[in-house]
Design an enzyme around this catalytic site. Structure first.
Site, PDB file in Angstrom:
ATOM      1  NE  ARG A 127      -3.862  -2.128   2.151  1.00 13.99           N
ATOM      2  CZ  ARG A 127      -4.490  -2.550   3.231  1.00 13.99           C
ATOM      3  NH1 ARG A 127      -4.340  -2.504   3.751  1.00 13.99           N
ATOM      4  NH2 ARG A 127      -5.504  -3.136   3.044  1.00 13.99           N
ATOM      5  CE  LYS A 137     -19.371 -15.094   6.830  1.00 12.76           C
ATOM      6  NZ  LYS A 137     -19.376 -13.528   8.034  1.00 12.76           N
ATOM      7  N   GLY A 178      -8.856  -8.591  -1.028  1.00 16.77           N
ATOM      8  CA  GLY A 178      -8.149  -9.051  -0.591  1.00 16.77           C
ATOM      9  C   GLY A 178      -7.371 -10.545  -0.485  1.00 16.77           C
ATOM     10  N   GLY A 235     -12.339  -3.772  -0.234  1.00 20.69           N
ATOM     11  CA  GLY A 235     -13.615  -3.598   0.285  1.00 20.69           C
ATOM     12  C   GLY A 235     -14.549  -2.742  -0.640  1.00 20.69           C
TER      13      GLY A 235
HETATM   14  P1  AMP Z   1     -12.967 -13.996   1.352  1.00 18.70           P
HETATM   15  O1  AMP Z   1     -12.337 -12.980   1.914  1.00 18.70           O
HETATM   16  O2  AMP Z   1     -14.555 -14.053   1.300  1.00 18.70           O
HETATM   17  O3  AMP Z   1     -12.845 -13.887  -0.171  1.00 18.70           O
HETATM   18  O4  AMP Z   1     -12.474 -15.845   1.383  1.00 18.70           O
HETATM   19  C1  AMP Z   1     -10.946 -15.651   1.413  1.00 18.70           C
HETATM   20  C2  AMP Z   1     -10.583 -16.354   2.740  1.00 18.70           C
HETATM   21  O5  AMP Z   1     -11.702 -18.765   2.287  1.00 18.70           O
HETATM   22  C3  AMP Z   1      -9.510 -17.618   2.353  1.00 18.70           C
HETATM   23  O6  AMP Z   1      -8.458 -17.697   3.452  1.00 18.70           O
HETATM   24  C4  AMP Z   1      -9.522 -19.155   2.503  1.00 18.70           C
HETATM   25  O7  AMP Z   1      -8.728 -19.752   2.563  1.00 18.70           O
HETATM   26  C5  AMP Z   1     -10.858 -18.856   2.374  1.00 18.70           C
HETATM   27  N1  AMP Z   1     -11.731 -20.089   1.965  1.00 18.70           N
HETATM   28  C6  AMP Z   1     -11.361 -20.492   0.232  1.00 18.70           C
HETATM   29  N2  AMP Z   1     -11.938 -21.328   0.265  1.00 18.70           N
HETATM   30  C7  AMP Z   1     -12.871 -22.016   1.288  1.00 18.70           C
HETATM   31  C8  AMP Z   1     -13.484 -23.155   1.787  1.00 18.70           C
HETATM   32  N3  AMP Z   1     -13.729 -24.180   0.692  1.00 18.70           N
HETATM   33  N4  AMP Z   1     -13.160 -23.282   2.672  1.00 18.70           N
HETATM   34  C9  AMP Z   1     -12.939 -22.731   3.460  1.00 18.70           C
HETATM   35  N5  AMP Z   1     -12.481 -21.798   3.541  1.00 18.70           N
HETATM   36  C10 AMP Z   1     -12.138 -21.756   2.204  1.00 18.70           C
END
Ligand code: AMP
Length: 409
Positions: free
Chosen positions: A35, A211, A367, A390
């Protein structure tokens, strides 16, 4: 607003909002300075014109006023180094850029140091969030900050989605011709606009991560524009379960099953092809040393969880990416932080890079997908890597970002 690259900063004191919210270890060493490096060209252009620079930023989420842990003083030495890499030996007649620090972003010391700043010098102000007024978007606080400079440059795309004092409210205290985006902010805005409003088809959006609830709005907005939507990562299992699949102990948001079905239905209505992973690398526990197998992603045994997309899914996703002319990627395909579950994400990253080499425009934002392209050394092989997680997400959700609107209005 003015165009930064056309503006002559000679004799000006530029108040620049940057995003120096960098991670620090327990000894206050910066563990990732992306950054900071991203905004150095903006600072250098102002200095090269003969202007001076007053930098303001937040760091972390201090809740109780000034705290050593969140002090921007820990960044001064590194900033000095970044600004002086090209003139390492001042004794040879190339004076180093001086960097001052004010231990309060408003008040007498900040005002005095700012007023005494000479062309070519830099002042870094203490953490804006030591004052709760910053996040409240307090007008009086914004006005106090505005007095430190005569032009306002916003180069903090990462906070453009916040209507804070230094990111949005402050702009009104400068005449339109004295406020502008910095080079980083401009590049972010142009890349985002190119994807959302000028995308060449086929346009493929790759959405992953943990999520569904975080990504509903972005998917819905992209359904208006994309040709293909690839859904991977942990969030895919909510979709798979909603379709009647057996997902074992995989990540799932049971309160979003209907939302997932609605999204798939909307995609159909809008002629957008949605793609869920056909197979998965499953594990008997969430751990780097778990036992693993490859199974259809909708037939996962009890107690097992899908932690990466499988080889079939990877092949299909790669093919779609390969024929796309515009690619937006947000969120990893699996738990790429662990070696056993990184292949899907790595392969998608490689496909995005290959497609880019073939002329596609690719934007990686958010991120963890940024961390992934960095991990696989592919950041310079995609068209644009966004520093604003974000903010980029909210932009793709179709929202007006206050930090952008304030400069433009
Ligand atoms: P996000 O911040 O929502 O983009 O989520 C990123 C995180 O999702 C990363 O730390 C990954 O390790 C986690 N992730 C990706 N695929 C999976 C999965 N199949 N099960 C659990 N965590 C996951």
């Amino acid at each position: 607003m003015s165009k930064f690259s056309d503006f002559n900063f000679s004799g000006h004191k530029a108040l620049v909002r940057v995003d120096f919210n960098v991670p620090l270890d327990a000894d206050f060493n910066i563990t990732d300075d992306t950054r900071m490096t991203a905004t150095i060209p903006t600072i250098k252009k102002i200095l090269a014109d003969g202007g001076s620079v007053i930098l303001m930023s937040h760091l972390g989420r201090p809740k109780e006023g000034p705290t050593d842990k969140y002090s921007l003083k820990h960044l001064v030495k590194h900033l000095f180094g970044l600004l002086n890499v090209e003139n390492p030996n001042p004794a040879l007649g190339d004076p180093a850029t001086r960097v001052f620090f004010a231990d309060n972003c408003i008040g007498d010391q900040a005002a005095m140091t700012a007023s005494m700043l000479r062309p070519g010098e830099v002042l870094l102000l203490e953490n804006l969030r030591f004052h709760p007024e910053e996040e409240k978007g307090d007008e009086a606080f914004a006005e106090k900050l505005s007095r430190l400079g005569d032009v306002y440059v916003n180069d903090a795309f990462g906070t453009a989605h916040r209507a804070h004092a230094s990111t949005a409210v402050i702009a009104k205290f400068f005449k339109p011709e004295n406020r502008m985006f910095g080079l980083l902010m401009n590049a972010e805005v142009l890349s985002a606009e190119k994807v959302l409003h000028g995308s060449e088809k086929p346009f493929c959006a790759i959405i992953g991560g943990a999520k569904v609830s975080d990504k509903i709005l972005i998917i819905e907005n992209l359904l208006q524009r994309a040709t293909d939507i690839i859904i991977g990562g942990g969030m895919a299992y909510t979709f798979l379960k909603a379709r009647g699949g057996k997902i074992g102990a995989s990540l799932c948001e049971d309160d979003r099953l209907q939302t997932a079905l609605d999204i798939l239905e909307k995609a159909k209505q809008k002629n957008v092809s949605s793609h869920l992973p056909e197979d998965a690398v499953i594990a008997d526990k969430f751990a780097a040393d778990a036992n693993t197998e490859v199974r259809p992603s909708d037939a996962i045994p009890d107690g097992w969880m899908g932690l990466d997309i499988g080889p079939k899914a990877t092949g299909i996703f790669n093919e779609i990416i390969g024929k796309s002319k515009t690619i937006l990627w947000n969120g990893p395909m699996g738990v790429f932080e662990m070696e056993k579950f990184q292949n899907g994400t790595k392969s998608v990253a490689e496909s995005v890079a290959a497609s880019t080499a073939n002329g596609a425009f690719s934007l990686v934002g958010g991120g963890d997908s940024v961390a992934a392209v960095n991990k696989f050394n592919l950041a310079d092989k995609v068209s644009y890597v966004s520093t604003g997680g974000g903010a980029m997400l909210e932009y793709f959700e179709g929202k007006v970002l206050p930090g952008i609107a304030a400069i433009k209005d």
